[in-house]
Motif scaffolding. Structure first.
Motif, PDB file in Angstrom:
ATOM      1  N   GLY A 176       0.819  -1.244  -0.065  1.00  0.00           N
ATOM      2  CA  GLY A 176      -0.027  -0.034   0.049  1.00  0.00           C
ATOM      3  C   GLY A 176       0.747   1.225   0.103  1.00  0.00           C
ATOM      4  O   GLY A 176       0.202   2.318   0.110  1.00  0.00           O
ATOM      5  N   ILE A 177       2.076   0.991  -0.289  1.00  0.00           N
ATOM      6  CA  ILE A 177       3.091   2.124   0.142  1.00  0.00           C
ATOM      7  C   ILE A 177       3.692   2.394  -1.462  1.00  0.00           C
ATOM      8  O   ILE A 177       3.990   3.479  -2.076  1.00  0.00           O
ATOM      9  CB  ILE A 177       4.037   2.195   0.997  1.00  0.00           C
ATOM     10  CG1 ILE A 177       3.425   2.155   2.342  1.00  0.00           C
ATOM     11  CG2 ILE A 177       5.053   3.442   1.132  1.00  0.00           C
ATOM     12  CD1 ILE A 177       4.248   1.669   3.550  1.00  0.00           C
ATOM     13  N   SER A 178       4.416   1.336  -1.748  1.00  0.00           N
ATOM     14  CA  SER A 178       4.959   1.358  -2.976  1.00  0.00           C
ATOM     15  C   SER A 178       4.682   1.430  -4.265  1.00  0.00           C
ATOM     16  O   SER A 178       5.272   1.955  -5.425  1.00  0.00           O
ATOM     17  CB  SER A 178       6.455   0.198  -2.932  1.00  0.00           C
ATOM     18  OG  SER A 178       5.589  -1.016  -3.159  1.00  0.00           O
ATOM     19  N   GLY A 179       3.379   1.197  -4.279  1.00  0.00           N
ATOM     20  CA  GLY A 179       2.535   0.998  -5.525  1.00  0.00           C
ATOM     21  C   GLY A 179       2.883  -0.351  -6.373  1.00  0.00           C
ATOM     22  O   GLY A 179       2.361  -0.587  -7.570  1.00  0.00           O
ATOM     23  N   MET A 180       3.614  -1.301  -5.736  1.00  0.00           N
ATOM     24  CA  MET A 180       3.768  -2.491  -6.285  1.00  0.00           C
ATOM     25  C   MET A 180       3.325  -3.572  -5.447  1.00  0.00           C
ATOM     26  O   MET A 180       3.025  -3.428  -4.269  1.00  0.00           O
ATOM     27  CB  MET A 180       5.299  -2.850  -6.321  1.00  0.00           C
ATOM     28  CG  MET A 180       6.024  -1.810  -7.361  1.00  0.00           C
ATOM     29  SD  MET A 180       7.888  -2.179  -7.487  1.00  0.00           S
ATOM     30  CE  MET A 180       8.474  -2.013  -5.797  1.00  0.00           C
ATOM     31  N   SER A 181       2.930  -4.533  -6.201  1.00  0.00           N
ATOM     32  CA  SER A 181       2.436  -5.915  -5.447  1.00  0.00           C
ATOM     33  C   SER A 181       3.669  -6.450  -4.496  1.00  0.00           C
ATOM     34  O   SER A 181       4.822  -6.047  -4.854  1.00  0.00           O
ATOM     35  CB  SER A 181       1.948  -6.993  -6.413  1.00  0.00           C
ATOM     36  OG  SER A 181       3.009  -7.638  -6.994  1.00  0.00           O
ATOM     37  N   ASP A 182       3.402  -7.315  -3.533  1.00  0.00           N
ATOM     38  CA  ASP A 182       4.392  -8.063  -2.802  1.00  0.00           C
ATOM     39  C   ASP A 182       5.500  -8.700  -3.628  1.00  0.00           C
ATOM     40  O   ASP A 182       6.582  -8.686  -3.452  1.00  0.00           O
ATOM     41  CB  ASP A 182       3.930  -8.595  -1.837  1.00  0.00           C
ATOM     42  CG  ASP A 182       3.286  -8.244  -0.507  1.00  0.00           C
ATOM     43  OD1 ASP A 182       2.856  -6.770  -0.541  1.00  0.00           O
ATOM     44  OD2 ASP A 182       2.689  -8.730   0.199  1.00  0.00           O
ATOM     45  N   GLU A 183       4.837  -9.453  -4.475  1.00  0.00           N
ATOM     46  CA  GLU A 183       5.601 -10.426  -5.344  1.00  0.00           C
ATOM     47  C   GLU A 183       6.480  -9.548  -6.317  1.00  0.00           C
ATOM     48  O   GLU A 183       7.867  -9.829  -6.566  1.00  0.00           O
ATOM     49  CB  GLU A 183       4.623 -11.320  -6.090  1.00  0.00           C
ATOM     50  CG  GLU A 183       4.209 -12.434  -5.272  1.00  0.00           C
ATOM     51  CD  GLU A 183       3.296 -13.153  -6.134  1.00  0.00           C
ATOM     52  OE1 GLU A 183       3.389 -14.403  -5.898  1.00  0.00           O
ATOM     53  OE2 GLU A 183       2.576 -12.708  -6.982  1.00  0.00           O
ATOM     54  N   GLU A 184       6.206  -8.116  -6.773  1.00  0.00           N
ATOM     55  CA  GLU A 184       6.904  -7.419  -7.558  1.00  0.00           C
ATOM     56  C   GLU A 184       7.798  -6.876  -6.966  1.00  0.00           C
ATOM     57  O   GLU A 184       8.981  -6.719  -7.221  1.00  0.00           O
ATOM     58  CB  GLU A 184       5.907  -6.215  -8.241  1.00  0.00           C
ATOM     59  CG  GLU A 184       4.884  -6.764  -9.199  1.00  0.00           C
ATOM     60  CD  GLU A 184       4.063  -5.787  -9.552  1.00  0.00           C
ATOM     61  OE1 GLU A 184       3.535  -5.835 -10.824  1.00  0.00           O
ATOM     62  OE2 GLU A 184       3.565  -4.535  -8.924  1.00  0.00           O
ATOM     63  N   LYS A 185       7.634  -6.550  -5.744  1.00  0.00           N
ATOM     64  CA  LYS A 185       8.735  -5.748  -4.633  1.00  0.00           C
ATOM     65  C   LYS A 185       9.861  -7.031  -4.428  1.00  0.00           C
ATOM     66  O   LYS A 185      11.270  -6.477  -4.265  1.00  0.00           O
ATOM     67  CB  LYS A 185       8.051  -5.096  -3.681  1.00  0.00           C
ATOM     68  CG  LYS A 185       8.969  -4.089  -2.756  1.00  0.00           C
ATOM     69  CD  LYS A 185       8.202  -3.467  -1.880  1.00  0.00           C
ATOM     70  CE  LYS A 185       9.466  -2.593  -1.239  1.00  0.00           C
ATOM     71  NZ  LYS A 185       9.208  -1.548  -0.218  1.00  0.00           N
ATOM     72  N   LEU A 186       9.473  -7.980  -4.217  1.00  0.00           N
ATOM     73  CA  LEU A 186      10.254  -9.327  -3.688  1.00  0.00           C
ATOM     74  C   LEU A 186      11.210  -9.715  -4.786  1.00  0.00           C
ATOM     75  O   LEU A 186      12.206 -10.121  -4.799  1.00  0.00           O
ATOM     76  CB  LEU A 186       9.598 -10.211  -3.129  1.00  0.00           C
ATOM     77  CG  LEU A 186       9.150 -10.309  -1.470  1.00  0.00           C
ATOM     78  CD1 LEU A 186       8.277 -11.327  -1.217  1.00  0.00           C
ATOM     79  CD2 LEU A 186      10.302 -10.228  -0.748  1.00  0.00           C
ATOM     80  N   GLY A 187      10.450  -9.535  -5.969  1.00  0.00           N
ATOM     81  CA  GLY A 187      10.979 -10.265  -7.193  1.00  0.00           C
ATOM     82  C   GLY A 187      11.163 -11.725  -7.212  1.00  0.00           C
ATOM     83  O   GLY A 187      11.719 -12.489  -7.854  1.00  0.00           O
ATOM     84  N   LEU A 188      10.172 -12.232  -6.460  1.00  0.00           N
ATOM     85  CA  LEU A 188       9.744 -13.531  -6.240  1.00  0.00           C
ATOM     86  C   LEU A 188       8.282 -13.804  -6.005  1.00  0.00           C
ATOM     87  O   LEU A 188       7.627 -13.045  -5.761  1.00  0.00           O
ATOM     88  CB  LEU A 188      10.475 -14.121  -4.769  1.00  0.00           C
ATOM     89  CG  LEU A 188      11.956 -14.265  -4.852  1.00  0.00           C
ATOM     90  CD1 LEU A 188      12.439 -14.517  -3.269  1.00  0.00           C
ATOM     91  CD2 LEU A 188      12.623 -15.389  -5.496  1.00  0.00           C
ATOM     92  N   SER A 189       7.795 -15.064  -6.463  1.00  0.00           N
ATOM     93  CA  SER A 189       6.471 -15.324  -6.557  1.00  0.00           C
ATOM     94  C   SER A 189       6.103 -16.074  -5.133  1.00  0.00           C
ATOM     95  O   SER A 189       6.917 -16.966  -4.672  1.00  0.00           O
ATOM     96  CB  SER A 189       6.095 -16.052  -7.629  1.00  0.00           C
ATOM     97  OG  SER A 189       6.295 -17.626  -7.587  1.00  0.00           O
TER      98      SER A 189
END
Length: 251
Positions: free
Chosen positions: A199-212
């Motif tokens: 809710g801060i970065s504008g990315m999904s958790d998976e996008e931010k992690l670079g992992l599914s």
């Protein structure tokens, strides 16, 4: 390696575990931060089953404006739990005002540079301060909503969402949390399946992690994600974030 998961059985074991802990430690109420995502939704539903909806206090903690706060309200209303909003926006702004690099410092003081990652972690830490206040004031225990997948790769904030009185979902992967949630008809299934984001970065958790989350799940439950490079990245994150999963060393 074979793997099977009975979501309904896991749900029932966790409900019973909450009841046993409450009886053993002498509490009957819990406070839980409601984000509108799957983890807090499933944790709140489990606690409502274990202790009764009247003993679950859901707190929404927007940082100024939260675009999906309607999802948080919907979860609380669906479960019939008591709820309210504590907005941490003013506290966050006050802290940033104190560490503002352009602010005149007294003689001999050093400058604290602005850090985007430090700022992102302010929210979870202020939320936990607010939740701790509410829990103590209400004579309740604070429920942790982090899952095993997040803890393994360090997708959590030290002294933020890692701080709790018991980690209700700590033995479940992100995939398993969804599976448990889908066995609970009191939860809107579309919110259980909602794409996780900070809710801060504008990315999904998976996008931010670079992992599914599927890769992390398979790594944990099957021993491999099926890709050697992905396994190596998960191992690296697991090692680098070990400090988040243990108490500080005593020297």
């Amino acid at each position: 390696m074979s793997y099977s998961f009975d979501a309904a059985a896991a749900r029932d074991r966790l409900v019973e575990a909450v009841r046993e802990l409450a009886a053993r430690e002498g509490f009957s109420r819990v406070v839980i931060g409601i984000s509108g995502g799957k983890d807090s939704s499933v944790a709140a539903a489990l606690c409502a089953r274990a202790l009764g909806a009247e003993n679950v206090f859901g707190i929404m903690l927007p940082d100024g404006v939260q675009k999906d706060i309607a999802d948080s309200r919907r979860i609380c209303e669906a479960l019939g739990i008591r709820h309210r909003v504590l907005n941490i926006g003013a506290m966050h702004r006050a802290l940033l005002g104190e560490v503002e690099p352009e602010r005149d410092a007294a003689a001999g003081e050093f400058t604290i540079p602005f850090s985007r990652e430090s700022d992102i972690n302010v929210g979870p830490r202020l939320r936990m301060t607010a939740l701790r206040y509410a829990a103590q004031a209400l004579g309740a225990r604070l429920v942790g909503t982090g899952n095993l997948s997040e803890a393994t790769v360090g997708y959590c904030t030290k002294d933020g969402d890692t701080s709790c009185d018991f980690a209700l979902l700590g033995s479940l992967t992100s995939i398993e949390v969804v599976e448990v949630g889908l066995t609970m008809p009191e939860l809107p299934p579309e919110l259980v399946r909602k794409t996780p984001s900070d809710g801060i970065s504008g990315m999904s958790d998976e996008e931010k992690l670079g992992l599914s989350y599927r890769s992390i799940h398979d790594y944990l439950r099957l021993g491999t994600s099926g890709d050697a490079e992905t396994d190596a990245r998960i191992r690296q994150k697991e090692a680098a974030n070990a400090h988040k999963r243990r108490m500080p060393p005593i020297l």
